[in-house]
Design a protein around this motif. Structure first.
Motif, mmCIF file in Angstrom:
data_model
loop_
_atom_site.group_PDB
_atom_site.id
_atom_site.type_symbol
_atom_site.label_atom_id
_atom_site.label_comp_id
_atom_site.label_asym_id
_atom_site.label_seq_id
_atom_site.Cartn_x
_atom_site.Cartn_y
_atom_site.Cartn_z
ATOM 1 N N HIS A 128 40.413 35.661 26.043
ATOM 2 C CA HIS A 128 39.190 35.885 26.399
ATOM 3 C C HIS A 128 38.409 36.859 26.072
ATOM 4 O O HIS A 128 38.870 38.034 25.691
ATOM 5 C CB HIS A 128 39.271 35.769 27.838
ATOM 6 C CG HIS A 128 37.995 35.394 28.654
ATOM 7 N ND1 HIS A 128 37.600 34.083 28.807
ATOM 8 C CD2 HIS A 128 37.207 36.082 29.389
ATOM 9 C CE1 HIS A 128 36.417 34.047 29.339
ATOM 10 N NE2 HIS A 128 36.214 35.423 29.871
ATOM 11 N N ALA A 137 36.601 40.585 26.524
ATOM 12 C CA ALA A 137 37.081 41.859 27.030
ATOM 13 C C ALA A 137 38.515 41.814 27.625
ATOM 14 O O ALA A 137 38.584 42.348 28.766
ATOM 15 C CB ALA A 137 36.110 41.777 28.396
ATOM 16 N N SER A 138 39.471 41.183 27.027
ATOM 17 C CA SER A 138 40.814 41.138 27.372
ATOM 18 C C SER A 138 41.330 42.244 26.650
ATOM 19 O O SER A 138 42.483 42.718 27.096
ATOM 20 C CB SER A 138 41.428 40.084 27.058
ATOM 21 O OG SER A 138 41.339 39.517 25.614
ATOM 22 N N LYS A 156 41.453 42.828 22.997
ATOM 23 C CA LYS A 156 41.892 42.556 21.834
ATOM 24 C C LYS A 156 41.183 43.706 20.615
ATOM 25 O O LYS A 156 42.279 44.126 20.002
ATOM 26 C CB LYS A 156 41.154 41.152 21.129
ATOM 27 C CG LYS A 156 41.534 40.077 22.085
ATOM 28 C CD LYS A 156 40.860 38.745 21.699
ATOM 29 C CE LYS A 156 39.423 38.764 21.822
ATOM 30 N NZ LYS A 156 38.968 38.784 23.224
ATOM 31 N N SER A 213 40.180 46.776 21.053
ATOM 32 C CA SER A 213 41.029 48.124 21.307
ATOM 33 C C SER A 213 42.541 47.922 20.862
ATOM 34 O O SER A 213 42.918 48.809 20.285
ATOM 35 C CB SER A 213 40.780 48.235 22.867
ATOM 36 O OG SER A 213 39.580 48.297 23.303
ATOM 37 N N VAL A 236 35.808 50.911 21.851
ATOM 38 C CA VAL A 236 34.872 49.756 21.687
ATOM 39 C C VAL A 236 33.649 50.514 22.459
ATOM 40 O O VAL A 236 32.388 50.368 22.146
ATOM 41 C CB VAL A 236 35.013 48.468 22.557
ATOM 42 C CG1 VAL A 236 33.966 47.660 22.901
ATOM 43 C CG2 VAL A 236 36.298 47.919 21.784
ATOM 44 N N SER A 262 32.700 41.700 20.422
ATOM 45 C CA SER A 262 33.035 41.161 18.987
ATOM 46 C C SER A 262 32.150 40.028 19.010
ATOM 47 O O SER A 262 32.283 39.132 19.782
ATOM 48 C CB SER A 262 34.487 40.632 18.889
ATOM 49 O OG SER A 262 35.186 42.078 19.133
ATOM 50 N N LEU A 304 45.556 46.361 29.324
ATOM 51 C CA LEU A 304 44.734 47.292 30.427
ATOM 52 C C LEU A 304 45.726 47.491 31.518
ATOM 53 O O LEU A 304 44.977 47.234 32.605
ATOM 54 C CB LEU A 304 43.700 46.373 30.781
ATOM 55 C CG LEU A 304 42.228 46.054 29.666
ATOM 56 C CD1 LEU A 304 42.375 45.082 28.909
ATOM 57 C CD2 LEU A 304 40.888 45.971 30.243
ATOM 58 N N ASP A 331 46.602 49.848 32.806
ATOM 59 C CA ASP A 331 46.263 51.308 33.392
ATOM 60 C C ASP A 331 45.246 51.045 34.261
ATOM 61 O O ASP A 331 44.805 51.768 35.174
ATOM 62 C CB ASP A 331 46.055 52.182 32.413
ATOM 63 C CG ASP A 331 44.802 51.957 31.442
ATOM 64 O OD1 ASP A 331 44.833 50.799 30.893
ATOM 65 O OD2 ASP A 331 43.909 52.962 31.361
ATOM 66 N N ALA A 352 48.650 49.374 27.288
ATOM 67 C CA ALA A 352 47.182 49.860 27.461
ATOM 68 C C ALA A 352 46.950 50.440 26.112
ATOM 69 O O ALA A 352 47.280 51.376 25.743
ATOM 70 C CB ALA A 352 47.237 51.091 28.533
ATOM 71 N N ALA A 353 46.116 49.586 25.204
ATOM 72 C CA ALA A 353 45.798 50.114 23.980
ATOM 73 C C ALA A 353 45.101 51.439 24.119
ATOM 74 O O ALA A 353 45.075 52.187 23.134
ATOM 75 C CB ALA A 353 44.919 48.914 23.458
ATOM 76 N N GLU A 354 44.185 51.388 25.143
ATOM 77 C CA GLU A 354 43.328 52.900 24.809
ATOM 78 C C GLU A 354 44.138 54.094 24.986
ATOM 79 O O GLU A 354 43.728 55.161 24.388
ATOM 80 C CB GLU A 354 42.217 52.712 25.980
ATOM 81 C CG GLU A 354 40.968 51.924 25.647
ATOM 82 C CD GLU A 354 39.694 52.257 26.397
ATOM 83 O OE1 GLU A 354 39.835 52.349 27.485
ATOM 84 O OE2 GLU A 354 38.905 51.607 26.019
HETATM 85 N N1 LIG Z 1 41.440 51.068 31.056
HETATM 86 C C1 LIG Z 1 41.534 50.513 29.957
HETATM 87 N N2 LIG Z 1 40.444 49.621 29.358
HETATM 88 C C2 LIG Z 1 40.740 49.183 28.131
HETATM 89 C C3 LIG Z 1 41.564 49.375 27.501
HETATM 90 N N3 LIG Z 1 41.576 48.541 26.202
HETATM 91 C C4 LIG Z 1 40.244 48.251 26.446
HETATM 92 N N4 LIG Z 1 39.704 48.601 27.218
HETATM 93 C C5 LIG Z 1 38.145 48.421 27.582
HETATM 94 O O1 LIG Z 1 38.229 46.915 28.002
HETATM 95 C C6 LIG Z 1 36.815 46.663 27.518
HETATM 96 C C7 LIG Z 1 37.050 45.287 26.562
HETATM 97 O O2 LIG Z 1 37.840 45.887 25.380
HETATM 98 P P1 LIG Z 1 37.713 45.157 24.047
HETATM 99 O O3 LIG Z 1 38.844 45.727 23.336
HETATM 100 O O4 LIG Z 1 36.310 45.095 23.543
HETATM 101 O O5 LIG Z 1 38.027 43.403 24.482
HETATM 102 P P2 LIG Z 1 37.966 42.301 23.445
HETATM 103 O O6 LIG Z 1 36.555 41.658 24.037
HETATM 104 O O7 LIG Z 1 39.013 41.521 23.870
HETATM 105 O O8 LIG Z 1 37.955 42.574 22.091
HETATM 106 C C8 LIG Z 1 36.311 47.672 26.789
HETATM 107 O O9 LIG Z 1 35.272 48.259 27.659
HETATM 108 C C9 LIG Z 1 37.394 48.600 26.558
HETATM 109 O O10 LIG Z 1 37.185 50.032 26.631
HETATM 110 C C10 LIG Z 1 43.022 49.686 28.167
HETATM 111 O O11 LIG Z 1 43.993 49.753 27.360
HETATM 112 N N5 LIG Z 1 42.800 50.334 29.340
#
Ligand SMILES: Nc1nc2c(ncn2[C@@H]2O[C@H](COP(=O)(O)OP(=O)(O)O)[C@@H](O)[C@H]2O)c(=O)[nH]1
Ligand SMILES: [Mg+2]
Length: 698
Positions: free
Chosen positions: A17, A19-20, A22, A24, A42, A61, A135, A137, A260-262
């Motif tokens: 989905h 903002a899950s 991906k 990151s 991101v 994306s 996510l 964390d 937690a990717a970040e």
């Molecule tokens: N706290 C936290 N936020 C994250 C993490 N990974 C991604 N995010 C945040 O979640 C939001 C969606 O991430 P994104 O990678 O764009 O998700 P996508 O839409 O699945 O590609 C962004 O605001 C990221 O900064 C994580 O490991 N921890």
């Protein structure tokens, strides 16, 4: 970057989905592996695979994009895909280019609409997949809850191979159920370094429970393994991994990971497992290709020595570069600079500057082996869903079944004279994105564009301006109303002109009567005694039919009536075909207003699939659109609501349905019948049509 052979390649679609996490995740995997030198984000607009202007601005994306993580002497091709339904065509393309998938779920949101959608896509191709709860964390992260949701909503065959140490802001480690060790991340680590320690005491019970489950579900996939396990024998790590890989290939096991990717937590373990558990291209089932222009079919294995067959799964147009073609090799191999053949389009293409792509960066490579994914710019006439092969073979792979559009709007140029540019632009955009369609509708006098949602079409309009310099605006599509008669009437049409020399003379009498829906227009010749000579009768018919294109109510085509031509007169010298056609036109115009003409509106047959929770809201909304509910029935997880709804009331229905059902509802519609428009509707349509006709005349 070195050249990788087929067994050293993994093609992994990262799906889930919006903002899950991906994008990151893809960035962190490439960074921790060392292939990408910078850990992007991101939020800052620096993520590897969200690099287009649209994506940086919107922070999500839109396009499928590629990255690479080189790990354990393996090249992992990561295909980042968009999560929003408007761009789901790219998620599907990613799934069709991959050999396995990582299903990403947010630790706070769990299974969402987009998760179910991409799950179904993966099912269609029987892709081995693993789950990643991201996510971890984030405040309110809950690993167990997400695990249970997956079990209930997607598959009971999900099995954790890792459990988190701490959750939310406390999240700081992962217990690996295979190695029976805990990885505690070093605070401030930038690349996922950890201390390996024994399982902490307070986690011993959970660890035992999950380990037990894991080994049991692995043993259950293989009879001899199960026998040994039940006999009390220990199953070694390598054996367990091999059995798990085999179980995944058969769709009997779906391992679950977390991180937690970040923070780069959990990236190393996931990289290891992508290499160990996901299939290399040659381990996937063969594909069937067709020899273009013949019925002959070939079964292709992923092998360098096979005939070349590569599928274009995406085209991206980039500023200063032009079209960049992304392709997946299903058989054979390619060399930099090689000439290939696009059979259906009969065009030879040169693979100049053969590259692999890491986000927006492209790295030139000497060759790509079977199963690999590559990119090449500036092909002459090759588009999404085309196959590249060689001229002697001329192969075509099955097309990716892109989703059908759900929304239609009208588009017009802001500046007159740009119509040609508009149609060229629309055509190019369709070749790039097969989920986008366009057509000119002559009857409505409008160009219509169709896509997967309002956001999708907004992006299209933006691209038209940026790429083709055409400034366009969108509007409501017109409705193709019709008219018919409820009563009978009769009368004359007489055309007589005396201008100097030879005159014009035609005279006819007609009777109009209604016919049942769907009968069209019937013309009946009842002339006796030659009061109108034979040769002029077809001319009368042509006149009537032509006049019926503009009905008496609001100028819409008149349907379902009969015309009896029963009397008339002629002149020996002045009568001709033209005059009798004119007489037919006049007769229709004279007679039709008295035959109780009515406006007909198109009624659509609408089928809506919705979860039970929203069924009431969906039906209420359809009724408020003057819809008539025909029935409801269960269809798998969902309820199907069938209704008949006037087309005029369905403008942007996709958007409303999306919001009522929180994105879970889908629908299909097709034309059903023309029906009398209620008087108030007819009055409104007549009024606005009058204005419209006056404007076009002005
Ligand atoms: N706290 C936290 N936020 C994250 C993490 N990974 C991604 N995010 C945040 O979640 C939001 C969606 O991430 P994104 O990678 O764009 O998700 P996508 O839409 O699945 O590609 C962004 O605001 C990221 O900064 C994580 O490991 N921890
Ligand atoms: Mg993304």
């Amino acid at each position: 970057m070195r050249v990788y052979k087929t067994p050293e390649i993994r093609n992994v679609a990262v799906v889930g989905h919006g903002a899950s996490g991906k994008t990151s995740l893809v960035d962190a995997l490439a960074f921790v592996a060392g292939t990408s030198k910078r850990h992007g984000s991101v939020k800052d607009g620096t993520a590897l695979t969200d690099y287009t202007a649209d994506e940086i601005e919107r922070k999500y994306s839109i396009n499928l994009a590629l990255a690479v993580a080189e790990w354990m002497d393996t090249k992992i091709n990561l295909i980042d895909t968009p999560g929003y339904l408007d761009f789901t065509g790219d998620a599907l393309a990613g799934v069709y280019a991959a050999d396995s998938a990582v299903m990403v779920l947010s630790a706070t949101a769990g299974v969402e609409v987009g998760t179910e959608k991409v799950w179904d896509y993966c099912e269609r191709r029987s892709l081995p997949r693993l789950f990643f709860v991201s996510l971890m964390d984030k405040e309110h992260a809950d690993f167990e809850r997400v695990f249970n949701q997956i079990k209930e909503q997607l598959t009971p065959k999900v099995i954790p191979v890792e459990i988190p140490v701490g959750e939310g802001p406390e999240f700081h480690g992962i217990i690996n159920l295979f190695s029976k060790k805990a990885h505690l991340y070093k605070k401030g680590t930038k690349a996922g370094e950890y201390d390996e320690v024994d399982v902490p005491d307070e986690y011993k019970d959970r660890f035992e429970k999950y380990s037990q489950e894991l080994i049991e579900s692995i043993a259950a996939t293989d009879d001899t393994l199960l026998e040994r396990y039940l006999g009390g024998e220990e199953i070694g790590r390598d054996e367990a991994i091999a059995a798990m890989k085999a179980g995944m290939a058969k769709g009997e096991l779906f391992p679950l990971f977390c991180g937690a990717a970040e923070l780069t937590y959990g990236m190393r373990a996931l990289l290891n497992k992508l290499v160990e558990l996901c299939p290399a291209p040659q381990e996937r089932p063969p594909v069937e290709a067709q020899k273009w222009g013949s019925a002959e079919r070939l079964t292709l294995k992923t092998d360098d020595t096979g005939p070349l067959a590569a599928q274009v799964f995406k085209t991206i147009s980039e500023p200063h570069v032009g079209d960049v073609t992304l392709f997946r090799i299903f058989s054979g191999q390619v060399k930099n600079g090689q000439e290939v053949w696009n059979a259906p389009r009969e065009v030879a293409e040169k693979l100049n500057h053969l590259c692999v792509s890491i986000g927006k960066e492209r790295i030139e490579v000497p060759e790509l082996h079977s199963g690999d994914i590559g990119v090449v710019a500036k092909l002459r006439d090759t588009h999404t869903n085309d196959t590249l092969s060689t001229k002697d073979k001329g192969l075509v792979l099955p097309k990716i079944p892109f989703p059908e559009p759900v929304i239609t709007v009208a588009i017009e140029v802001k500046q007159r004279g740009e119509e040609d540019k508009l149609s060229t632009g629309l055509h190019k955009l369709h070749e790039e994105d097969p989920t986008f369609h366009h057509e000119y509708n002559g009857e409505l006098g409008q160009t219509l564009i169709r896509g997967l949602g309002e956001r999708h079409l907004e992006i299209v309009v933006g691209r038209l301006a940026r790429k083709f310099g055409v400034h366009a605006q969108t509007g409501k599509p017109r409705v193709a109303y019709r008219e018919t008669f409820r009563g009978k009437s009769e009368g004359q049409g007489k055309h007589k002109k005396q201008t100097g020399g030879r005159g014009q003379y035609g005279d006819c009498w007609i009777r109009i009567a209604p016919l049942p829906r769907g009968s069209g227009v019937q013309f009946i010749d009842e002339i006796v005694g030659g009061v109108i000579p034979r040769q002029y009768i077809p001319a009368v018919e042509r006149g009537v039919v032509e006049a019926a294109h503009k009905g008496p109510v609001a100028g819409y085509p008149v349907v379902d009536f009969k015309v009896e031509l029963y009397d008339g007169s002629y002149h020996d010298v002045d009568s001709n075909e033209m005059s009798f056609k004119m007489a037919g036109i006049l007769a229709f115009r004279n007679v039709s207003p008295a035959a109780k003409p009515v406006l007909l509106e198109p009624i659509m047959d609408v089928e809506v699939w919705t979860p039970d929770d929203y069924q009431g809201a969906v039906m209420g909304d359809l009724s408020s659109r003057r819809g008539h509910i025909v029935g409801t029935e269960k269809d798998g997880r969902l309820t199907k609501v069938k209704a008949l709804v006037p087309e005029a009331e369905l403008d942007r229905y996709a958007t409303t349905l999306h919001s009522i059902t929180h994105g879970r509802g889908t629908y299909k519609m097709k034309f059903h019948v023309y029906q009398d428009a209620p008087p108030d509707v007819a009055a409104k349509v007549t009024e606005s049509r009058k204005k419209e006709l006056e404007e076009t005349r002005a």
